[in-house]
Design an enzyme around this catalytic site. Structure first.
Site, PDB file in Angstrom:
ATOM      1  N   SER A  24       0.810  -1.219   0.000  1.00 51.05           N
ATOM      2  CA  SER A  24       0.000   0.000   0.000  1.00 51.05           C
ATOM      3  C   SER A  24       0.843   1.269   0.000  1.00 51.05           C
ATOM      4  O   SER A  24       0.293   2.366  -0.147  1.00 51.05           O
ATOM      5  CB  SER A  24      -0.945   0.012   1.206  1.00 51.05           C
ATOM      6  OG  SER A  24      -0.218   0.087   2.411  1.00 51.05           O
ATOM      7  N   LYS A  79      -6.522   4.646   7.929  1.00 51.29           N
ATOM      8  CA  LYS A  79      -5.366   5.427   7.468  1.00 51.29           C
ATOM      9  C   LYS A  79      -5.699   6.915   7.392  1.00 51.29           C
ATOM     10  O   LYS A  79      -4.910   7.764   7.833  1.00 51.29           O
ATOM     11  CB  LYS A  79      -4.906   4.903   6.103  1.00 51.29           C
ATOM     12  CG  LYS A  79      -4.271   3.524   6.164  1.00 51.29           C
ATOM     13  CD  LYS A  79      -3.902   3.004   4.781  1.00 51.29           C
ATOM     14  CE  LYS A  79      -3.229   1.643   4.871  1.00 51.29           C
ATOM     15  NZ  LYS A  79      -2.876   1.080   3.562  1.00 51.29           N
TER      16      LYS A  79
END
Length: 827
Positions: free
Chosen positions: A660, A703
């Protein structure tokens, strides 16, 4: 105007309406859950229910079930409820009893009887033996029996008296007397009315002595012949007496046993057993006669309960005593709890056992129905898995100790007759266990042919919202909680979407939902309200988070105090804010990480420092290799890449894995190459493929919230935000404070679908597209990268040429460049 606010960025900003999908309480059609009826149907699991129906209905061997899914789905509860409500028994259920085997006592017989018959037979046999203990002795006290017994005894006595009388007469004829001594009978010469004394015998002449000795020898032989006949006569008398006893006892026994038979008509197993009992009783009538106990307890005969124990009935499975359910769950599937066991009792320092000490296992109790087991518990209990497979393969359960099975015990023990099995076994476990067993255990696929795979989530629609609301109402009723308002239920539905990490899905994990309902009810009680509102649900969620957020707060505190370096303002070359997710128990949270890149003259390598020190996982290493491939395909089509780049997660002291951070790492590397500063007010997450497309990642909500918390702690400036993959916008279910900040314009979420879009947003410089001549527009970010790479390549070629012209000079400085520029020189 700040470059974050240019036209390109504004067009890619995610709308506030996409950040959180609200559930409208008015769309649910009720005010409180009190208005809804209970509905325990399984929602969102159509495929799993179909598999359950198939597995339950399939009657052939091997079609046992394995239910797959995570623990939060409450698989055990769902399966047990379904089987109880809809699954009829696999086969007729019987009572199972163990009785004494009179032909082979170490091999108890198993009787299969209709429900409730086992306990009736047990009581009937106990009553029969109790009655016989008085009836048989009473029969032996009858005048008829006493007369016949006395006649036999008198006949024996007369026969014995007559034999000894004849011996005495023969002795008298020869002047001898038959005398009784402490050691038996003997002959001696007579003198008058008595026996000659030894000293007188010595005075006799030798001829007389020889005559006496000869007579004594003949008489002694006759006496021995008579004494040999006495045991035979006694045996014949006893046999005659036993025949009479059997005749007398048979009349009593047949009457009582026939009464028992009449209570169990048309049951051949009981009829055969009673016939065996009758024969054994007639062979052991002495056990029913009054017995005197010896003074020495070690010589005492067995007490009555032991003498007659062989006539007891051990009801192993009593359908009358169990509930009507045909679904059984064994919480502790140890070997003995599954297969059964043979217990022992201490007797004068020794261990003894008999068929009455045989105890059933779960397989016996579930026979004819369904046995539900936790797969992990079965596998972690030694020998249970192999025992279960052996029973299912054989279609029968055989009780034997582990010591006997493994050959560790050589003593004689019981070998109970095996009991046929006719049941369905339902294993419940996670997917990894299922796939591992399928791959490594050759018996598994043959015995568990039906996989019941439960969904972790379901589609979120107006209809499914209503179904989920009904599920919440059912849980509220079952848990005896305060009624929930429509707004509270709507908040629970929204949280279910957050659990699924998808605005378009709802989590089917009912266990954490039930916990949330309990805790919301607690907070409603703390405020003394009659019903649970949305604020109570939110408070329960906040409390859950607070109980677990110590580590998260310490990490945020370290960033606030600048122990961990994270910039949220300004611009830096080769430095970017990446985003990571941490999972600690039930808590999942995000945190920004500083990623830096450096570039130097080299041979086209991208050095992953995490991998070099064994802190990088395989997925992260793959992502770095994709970055290298993307760099080569985009900027090194005609000339080699004459640089070496290094990537690292700063202040990272644990393992790094996942892809990611691919976008962040490549943008940092391009920034270092092109000397383009990156906005530190932005963080980025997303993975890349070799074509430069930004791919979705997991944990997008956590996140975003993690970087938002850092920005809020350091001060929101209005230009801060997060770049996410465009494909992740449908997954957004952000916290209310994040949504409010975006709505107020103090924070922003940007969705990107390509590397170039991310590069433009992060640097404020247009990325630029290749023209017809294969060049990027002047001033574009890609042009600056290409120009820098070309400059490095020319420098590498120049150093390589110098190294060849002046051997020994500049070798250390140009060693890497010589190799990197070799192909370019030839071109």
């Amino acid at each position: 105007m700040d470059r974050a606010q240019n036209g390109t960025s504004e067009r890619r900003a995610v709308a506030v309406s996409e950040l959180y999908r609200v559930c409208d309480p008015t769309s649910l059609g009720f005010e409180t859950t009190r208005e809804l009826d209970d509905d325990r149907s399984v929602i969102g699991q159509a495929r799993a229910i179909e598999a359950l129906e198939f597995g339950v209905g399939m009657r052939h061997e091997g079609y046992n079930l394995f239910v797959l899914g995570s623990s939060g789905l409450d698989l055990l509860g769902v399966v047990r409820r379904y089987l109880t409500e809809r699954g009829d028994g696999r086969a007729p259920r019987y009572d199972w009893c163990y009785v004494h085997n009179f032909k082979a006592p170490h091999q108890p017989r198993a009787l299969s009887l209709p429900p409730s018959v086992g306990s009736r037979l047990k009581k009937a046999m106990a009553a029969l033996i109790e009655e016989l203990q008085t009836a048989i002795p009473a029969a032996f006290e009858s005048d008829d029996y006493r007369t016949q017994a006395q006649e036999i005894e008198d006949e024996f006595s007369e026969q014995q008296r007559k034999a000894f009388t004849e011996l005495q007469e023969r002795a008298d004829e020869h002047g001898m007397g038959l005398i009784r001594t402490p050691v038996g009978f003997a002959f001696a010469p007579k003198k008058g009315e008595g026996v000659i004394r030894p000293e007188d015998y010595e005075k006799l002449d030798d001829d007389e002595k020889e005559r006496i000795e000869a007579v004594l020898a003949v008489l002694q032989k006759d006496m021995e012949e008579t004494l040999r006949k006495l045991p035979r006569w006694r045996k014949e008398s006893r046999q005659r007496l036993k025949r009479i006893e059997r005749e007398v006892a048979t009349l009593t026994l047949e009457t009582l046993i026939d009464e028992v038979r009449q209570n169990f008509p048309e049951l051949p197993a009981i009829d055969d057993y009673l016939t065996s009992v009758k024969g054994d009783i007639l062979d052991n009538l002495d056990d029913f006669k009054p017995q005197e106990q010896a003074q020495n307890p070690f010589l005492a005969k067995a007490p009555d309960n032991d003498r007659f124990k062989r006539y007891e009935v051990n009801v192993l499975v009593d359908q009358a005593a169990s509930d009507s359910s045909h679904v059984f769950y064994e919480d502790h599937p140890a070997y003995v709890n599954l297969i059964g066991r043979i217990e022992h009792v201490a007797h004068f320092g020794n261990l003894k056992t008999d068929f009455t000490l045989i105890k059933p296992g779960a397989l016996h109790r579930a026979n004819g129905g369904f046995l539900v087991l936790d797969a992990r518990k079965v596998l972690t209990n030694g020998f249970s898995w192999e025992a279960l497979k052996r029973a299912l393969t054989a279609g029968a359960v055989r009780i034997e100790s582990l010591g006997q099975q493994l050959g560790l015990v050589s003593t004689v023990t019981l070998e109970p007759e095996e009991i046929p099995l006719e049941l369905k076994v339902v294993l419940v476990g996670d997917r990894m266990i299922y796939y591992l067993l399928h791959q490594h255990d050759p018996d598994f696929a043959r015995l568990f042919k039906v996989a019941v795979d439960f969904e972790e989530e379901m589609e979120r629609s107006r209809e499914n919202d209503a179904l989920f609301a009904r599920l919440v109402a059912t849980l509220v009723h079952e848990l005896e909680l305060r009624p929930f308002s429509a707004a509270a239920v709507a908040r629970v539905i929204e949280h279910a979407a957050r659990m699924a990490a998808d605005a378009e899905r709802l989590s089917t994990h009912t266990l954490p939902i039930a916990d949330l309902l309990r805790e919301a009810d607690y907070w409603a009680g703390a405020q003394a309200t009659e019903q649970v509102e949305a604020s109570h649900v939110q408070r329960a969620l906040d409390a859950q988070h607070r109980r677990l957020d110590r580590v998260q707060r310490r990490m945020l505190e370290a960033i606030e105090r600048e122990t961990v370096f994270i910039d949220t303002t300004g611009e830096r070359v080769g430095q970017i804010n990446g985003l990571a997710v941490f999972q600690l128990g039930e808590l999942m949270f995000g945190r920004p990480s500083r990623i830096t890149a450096t570039v130097r003259l080299g041979k086209g390598e991208v050095v992953d420092i995490e991998r070099e020190v064994d802190l990088g996982g395989a997925l992260h290493s793959k992502a770095v290799l994709i970055i290298s491939s993307l760099l080569g395909s985009r900027y090194g089509r005609e000339t080699p890449l004459s640089f070496t780049a290094s990537l690292v997660f700063e202040q990272s002291y644990g393992r790094i894995d996942g892809d990611s951070a691919s976008v962040a790492e490549l943008v940092a590397l391009l920034s270092a190459l092109a000397d383009l500063p990156i906005r530190q007010s932005l963080a980025v997450t997303g993975s890349l493929n070799q074509r430069g497309d930004v791919q979705p990642i997991g944990g997008v909500n956590e996140k975003i919230e993690g970087f938002f918390d850092v920005c809020r702690a350091k001060g929101l400036s209005g230009g801060q935000g997060v770049l996410i993959p465009e494909a992740n916008t449908k997954h957004l279910m952000l916290r209310r404070d994040v949504v409010e900040a975006v709505e107020a314009g103090t924070f922003a979420i940007y969705a990107v679908r390509s590397l170039d879009q991310a590069l433009e947003l992060l640097t404020g410089v247009p990325a630029g597209d290749l023209d017809a001549e294969g060049r990027y527009p002047a001033g574009s970010a890609n042009r600056r990268v290409a120009d820098r790479i070309a400059t490095l390549t020319r420098r590498a070629i120049e150093l390589a040429r110098l190294a060849k012209e002046k051997p020994g000079d500049g070798e250390d400085a140009a060693s890497d460049a010589t190799e990197a520029a070799g192909e370019g020189e030839r071109r």
